[in-house]
Design a protein around this motif. Structure first.
Motif, PDB file in Angstrom:
ATOM      1  N   PRO A  56       0.792  -1.235   0.000  1.00  0.00           N
ATOM      2  CA  PRO A  56       0.000   0.000   0.000  1.00  0.00           C
ATOM      3  C   PRO A  56       0.823   1.283   0.000  1.00  0.00           C
ATOM      4  O   PRO A  56       0.352   2.315  -0.481  1.00  0.00           O
ATOM      5  CB  PRO A  56      -0.831  -0.123   1.285  1.00  0.00           C
ATOM      6  N   ALA A  57       2.054   1.248   0.516  1.00  0.00           N
ATOM      7  CA  ALA A  57       2.878   2.455   0.553  1.00  0.00           C
ATOM      8  C   ALA A  57       3.407   2.838  -0.815  1.00  0.00           C
ATOM      9  O   ALA A  57       4.086   3.851  -0.956  1.00  0.00           O
ATOM     10  CB  ALA A  57       4.039   2.263   1.525  1.00  0.00           C
ATOM     11  N   ALA A  60       0.322   7.228  -3.024  1.00  0.00           N
ATOM     12  CA  ALA A  60      -0.116   8.154  -1.983  1.00  0.00           C
ATOM     13  C   ALA A  60      -1.625   8.273  -1.883  1.00  0.00           C
ATOM     14  O   ALA A  60      -2.147   8.786  -0.901  1.00  0.00           O
ATOM     15  CB  ALA A  60       0.490   9.537  -2.232  1.00  0.00           C
ATOM     16  N   ALA A  62      -5.894   7.243  -2.023  1.00  0.00           N
ATOM     17  CA  ALA A  62      -6.801   6.338  -1.310  1.00  0.00           C
ATOM     18  C   ALA A  62      -7.683   5.618  -2.323  1.00  0.00           C
ATOM     19  O   ALA A  62      -7.968   6.128  -3.414  1.00  0.00           O
ATOM     20  CB  ALA A  62      -7.672   7.119  -0.332  1.00  0.00           C
ATOM     21  N   LYS A  85      -7.694   1.316   1.224  1.00  0.00           N
ATOM     22  CA  LYS A  85      -6.391   1.805   1.655  1.00  0.00           C
ATOM     23  C   LYS A  85      -6.374   3.319   1.591  1.00  0.00           C
ATOM     24  O   LYS A  85      -7.106   3.942   0.814  1.00  0.00           O
ATOM     25  CB  LYS A  85      -5.266   1.232   0.795  1.00  0.00           C
ATOM     26  N   GLY A  87      -3.348   6.444   1.663  1.00  0.00           N
ATOM     27  CA  GLY A  87      -1.945   6.813   1.694  1.00  0.00           C
ATOM     28  C   GLY A  87      -1.762   8.247   2.151  1.00  0.00           C
ATOM     29  O   GLY A  87      -2.723   9.006   2.297  1.00  0.00           O
ATOM     30  N   SER A  88      -0.505   8.638   2.395  1.00  0.00           N
ATOM     31  CA  SER A  88      -0.173   9.984   2.872  1.00  0.00           C
ATOM     32  C   SER A  88      -1.035  10.356   4.076  1.00  0.00           C
ATOM     33  O   SER A  88      -1.821  11.305   4.048  1.00  0.00           O
ATOM     34  CB  SER A  88      -0.342  11.018   1.753  1.00  0.00           C
ATOM     35  N   ALA A  96       0.877   4.503   4.995  1.00  0.00           N
ATOM     36  CA  ALA A  96      -0.407   4.106   4.409  1.00  0.00           C
ATOM     37  C   ALA A  96      -1.072   3.096   5.329  1.00  0.00           C
ATOM     38  O   ALA A  96      -0.398   2.266   5.953  1.00  0.00           O
ATOM     39  CB  ALA A  96      -0.215   3.514   3.024  1.00  0.00           C
ATOM     40  N   SER A  98      -4.338   0.156   5.647  1.00  0.00           N
ATOM     41  CA  SER A  98      -5.176  -0.699   4.812  1.00  0.00           C
ATOM     42  C   SER A  98      -6.030  -1.615   5.672  1.00  0.00           C
ATOM     43  O   SER A  98      -5.629  -2.005   6.775  1.00  0.00           O
ATOM     44  CB  SER A  98      -4.316  -1.573   3.878  1.00  0.00           C
TER      45      SER A  98
END
Length: 274
Positions: A56-57, A60, A62, A85, A87-88, A96, A98
């Motif tokens: 997920p990282a 950035a 969603a 998920k 991110g950022s 991130a 999830s």
């Protein structure tokens, strides 16, 4: 020196597997199914955590996704899954979060699993993640049998367009399996992305209690909004294919996988970028 450090970190992470690989050779989502589960080294969509908690990282943004798979043509075994998920994160711009769910309940039998994870970009070339998975098996009239897994994963890009990934799970439950027979699997993969967006990927799956598997997959862009997917795997022998159509923030994916011993599994899913 830097590349040697990355490769040593990858080797140190190897030890055991994601929840889907431990209990079920059928991937949780259509992309994974179309590529025969060979996605341990692919930057992830919403379902990416189930293959590699570091996935997920990779981005950035969603997203949320939902999917349904029908194993071997039996509607009663239809598995429904969902994932999200983000991110950022506000408290960690490089992190991130999830969550994912999958389950089915044919004829009084219930099987479900929940996963939640956190991943982070450690450098521009290294991403790491961890997640916790909880699975429950149950039959009407009997107590559920749970199992808990701690997942770990890492993805690195030692060279441009090449990604390496390793993920692992250790199950901890006295009520699923017998003795030391609980699954302890490792997924180790590599992917290569071409300049035009096409990619090739391969994953090796190992488990002390089961035969090893070799999985391979590919994705080819045939139009700006359309990609064709294909995959193959061993133990059990499978051949897979699918298509992903993207329109704006929505991606629809359909896939079919043929197990040479058991039959055909079909899956369809939608993902929405937020």
């Amino acid at each position: 020196m830097r590349k040697a450090t990355i490769l040593l970190t990858l080797c140190g992470c190897m030890g055991a597997a994601p929840l889907h690989a431990s209990f079920d050779p059928i991937p949780a989502d259509p992309r994974g199914l179309a590529m025969s589960g060979s996605v341990a080294a692919l930057p992830g969509d919403a379902f990416g955590m189930l293959y590699n908690p570091a996935s997920p990282a990779s981005s950035a943004g969603a997203s949320v996704a939902a999917a349904c798979a029908i194993p071997y043509g039996d509607d009663g075994l239809a598995t429904r899954s969902a994932a999200a998920k983000a991110g950022s994160l506000p408290f960690d711009r490089n992190g991130a979060a999830s969550v994912a769910f999958r389950g089915y309940s044919p004829n009084g039998y219930r099987e479900s699993s929940w996963s939640a994870g956190y991943s982070r970009r450690l450098t521009t070339a290294i991403r790491a993640g961890i997640s916790v998975s909880r699975m429950e098996l149950g039959v009407t009239g009997f107590a559920d049998r749970p199992a808990t897994g701690i997942n770990a994963g890492i993805m690195v890009e030692p060279w441009p367009r090449i990604t390496l990934g390793v993920s692992s799970l250790n199950l901890n439950s006295p009520s699923i399996g017998a003795g030391n027979s609980l699954p302890r699997t490792t997924l180790a993969g590599i992917s290569y992305r071409f300049d035009n967006g096409n990619l090739l990927t391969a994953t090796a799956q190992g488990d002390p209690e089961r035969p090893g598997r070799i999985l391979a997959g590919a994705a080819f862009k045939v139009a700006p909004s359309l990609a064709m997917l294909a995959g193959a795997g061993t133990n059990p022998s499978v051949a897979s294919a699918g298509a992903a159509f993207t329109m704006g923030a929505v991606r629809a994916t359909a896939a079919a996988s043929r197990n040479l011993d058991l039959g055909t599994t079909a899956a369809f899913g939608l993902e929405l970028g937020l």
